[in-house]
Design an enzyme around this catalytic site. Structure first.
Site, mmCIF file in Angstrom:
data_model
loop_
_atom_site.group_PDB
_atom_site.id
_atom_site.type_symbol
_atom_site.label_atom_id
_atom_site.label_comp_id
_atom_site.label_asym_id
_atom_site.label_seq_id
_atom_site.Cartn_x
_atom_site.Cartn_y
_atom_site.Cartn_z
ATOM 1 N N LYS A 264 4.472 9.422 8.654
ATOM 2 C CA LYS A 264 3.948 8.941 10.073
ATOM 3 C C LYS A 264 5.184 9.318 10.977
ATOM 4 O O LYS A 264 4.861 10.266 11.596
ATOM 5 C CB LYS A 264 4.028 7.219 9.930
ATOM 6 C CG LYS A 264 2.815 6.853 8.887
ATOM 7 C CD LYS A 264 2.471 5.370 8.839
ATOM 8 C CE LYS A 264 1.008 5.335 8.171
ATOM 9 N NZ LYS A 264 1.069 4.391 7.007
ATOM 10 N N ASP B 177 9.205 2.903 -0.326
ATOM 11 C CA ASP B 177 8.413 3.438 0.514
ATOM 12 C C ASP B 177 8.403 3.203 1.860
ATOM 13 O O ASP B 177 8.129 2.208 2.449
ATOM 14 C CB ASP B 177 6.838 3.144 -0.141
ATOM 15 C CG ASP B 177 5.577 3.711 0.777
ATOM 16 O OD1 ASP B 177 5.779 4.367 1.881
ATOM 17 O OD2 ASP B 177 4.702 3.509 0.276
ATOM 18 N N TYR C 65 0.656 -1.269 -0.095
ATOM 19 C CA TYR C 65 -0.053 0.207 -0.142
ATOM 20 C C TYR C 65 0.836 1.277 0.035
ATOM 21 O O TYR C 65 1.843 1.342 0.774
ATOM 22 C CB TYR C 65 -0.914 -0.076 1.258
ATOM 23 C CG TYR C 65 -2.002 1.138 1.437
ATOM 24 C CD1 TYR C 65 -2.855 1.413 0.432
ATOM 25 C CD2 TYR C 65 -1.731 2.093 2.320
ATOM 26 C CE1 TYR C 65 -3.646 2.645 0.706
ATOM 27 C CE2 TYR C 65 -2.351 3.254 2.575
ATOM 28 C CZ TYR C 65 -3.531 3.406 1.556
ATOM 29 O OH TYR C 65 -4.050 4.662 1.631
#
Ligand SMILES: *Cc1c(COP(=O)(O)O)cnc(C)c1O
Length: 427
Positions: free
Chosen positions: A268, A240, A145
């Site tokens: 994050k 990522d 994702y």
């Protein structure tokens, strides 16, 4: 049963004005059934809901809360910055400090640009890679994702997977055709794709440790081959590390595996709980961005002082206390508790962990890719989730999300969790 009337009322009200009652789909609990609780406050490793229930939290706002919730250093940094203005849209010194820190800690990053979410970071990496190479094809891996970017919502993980929509409506077929997906950890499939179409591939984007279909690890040599193939064919390799960056090591997973991507997406942990993302890489590629280069990218609130100071405070505190070593210890202790619970309950379920990230799959055997992960018994996971919640333990409400430990989790928290997990697994 714990009380939940206030949360139920709040959810009913939320659904009148917010699609599905939530601002991000996994929060709606569809992966486990039932309804979400609403939070009153969170501190350290604990959350209190609006009905007064206390929970030990292993979601940590989906990763950012690596010091725990509302750490003093982060709150102080935000207050201090806010006293001088919350956003300028003009260069400010915090941005340089943040960029200097990222470049120092992540050697593959020579230049970095700040954005406001992980999605923005990956989206910008894709455009930059296409602009840099003059090619259109993007390669991603099943179950990975990368945020809700059109081109990357093809066989995606996280909420898209939880809701059975790994391919979203609204993504034009013509665009999706430019995204090729491969199974993770499959070196043969990777080599044959490059052999056939290598010269058309702009970029390969990968979660080096896929953590949005549960959690599984790269096989020995897989990322090395990926690096080698990208270099050989002139494709941009994008790691990522929105989830793994500053969590698995100070320099992200790339520090642990010793492989340098061309571009890295971050998010994050870097924001200390505020909306922040970043992407960076070699100066040669990053200098293609406007205003120096032809690839456009911008952001009204990018690099704003609140987000920069919150993120910097969190990163510095992690560094000051060598938080990554401590998290590794906590992770090992947590793992012992879970393995003991599994043994006591007589279950051969797969527990995966790296550092402070973990996942319990309700199946046996090895898990190396999305197909393996999907063998998990989701109904059994849902029963376990609810039994733990009732016992005051909050795991992510989906089999396909990783769990997170923070520096605020205490041995007492872990012991309580192991006891609750044992009971839940026996039942
Ligand atoms: C969370 C996540 C994203 C998206 O970040 P947002 O801030 O939610 O847009 C992208 N990639 C990975 C690996 C993630 O875990």
């Amino acid at each position: 049963m714990r009380p939940h009337t206030k949360s139920a009322a709040a959810f009913a009200e939320a659904r009148r004005f917010i699609p599905g009652g939530v601002n991000s789909p996994v929060r709606a609990f569809r992966g486990v059934g039932g309804e979400p609780f609403f939070v009153e406050r969170a501190e350290g490793a604990h959350i209190w809901d609006v009905d007064g229930n206390e929970l030990i939290d292993y979601v940590g706002t989906w990763g950012p809360a690596i010091l725990g919730h509302a750490p003093r250093v982060v709150r102080d940094a935000i207050t201090d910055a806010a006293s001088r203005g919350v956003s300028f849209g003009i260069p400010n010194p915090y941005e340089i400090e943040m960029a200097r820190t990222i470049c120092a800690w992540v050697p593959s990053i020579e230049k970095v640009r700040m954005v406001n979410s992980g999605t923005e970071a990956t989206m910008s990496c894709i455009r930059l890679a296409r602009g840099f190479t003059g090619r259109d094809l993007i390669v991603k891996f099943e179950g990975c994702y990368h945020g809700h970017v059109d081109a990357l919502l093809v066989k995606a993980g996280s909420g898209a997977l939880t809701h059975g929509q790994p391919d979203s409506a609204g993504v034009p077929a013509a665009l999706a055709e430019l995204t090729i997906t491969l199974p993770f950890n499959d070196v043969t499939a990777l080599r044959s794709l490059f052999m056939a179409r290598g010269s058309q591939i702009a970029a390969v984007i990968v979660e080096p440790v896929p953590a949005n279909a549960g959690l599984y690890l790269p096989r020995e040599g897989f990322l090395e081959v990926l690096r080698q193939q990208c270099s050989q064919y002139g494709a941009v390799l994008i790691f990522d590390e929105v989830m793994t960056g500053f969590r698995l090591a100070r320099g992200g997973y790339q520090e642990r595996c010793g492989i340098s991507p061309d571009l890295t997406a971050l998010g994050k942990v870097i924001g200390g709980g505020l909306p922040v993302g970043a992407f960076g890489g070699s100066a040669e590629i990053m200098d293609q961005l406007s205003p120096d280069g032809p690839v456009y990218q911008a952001g009204t609130l990018s690099g704003n002082p609140l987000a920069m100071s919150a993120g910097l405070a969190q990163l510095r505190e992690m560094d000051r206390v060598n938080g990554w070593a401590r998290l590794e210890e906590l992770g090992a202790e947590f793992e012992n508790g879970v393995r003991f619970a599994l043994k006591k309950a007589g279950r051969d379920y797969v527990f995966q962990r790296i550092g402070s990230m973990f996942c319990l799959y309700f199946t046996s055997g090895e898990i190396w890719n999305l197909a393996d992960a999907q063998r998990s018994d989701k109904a059994a996971f849902a029963r376990y989730f609810h039994a733990c919640l009732e016992a005051g333990i909050y795991f992510a409400p989906s089999q396909f999300e990783a769990g997170f430990l923070s520096l605020a989790h205490t041995p007492a928290d872990l012991a309580q969790t192991a006891a609750a997990a044992t009971t839940a697994l026996i039942a």
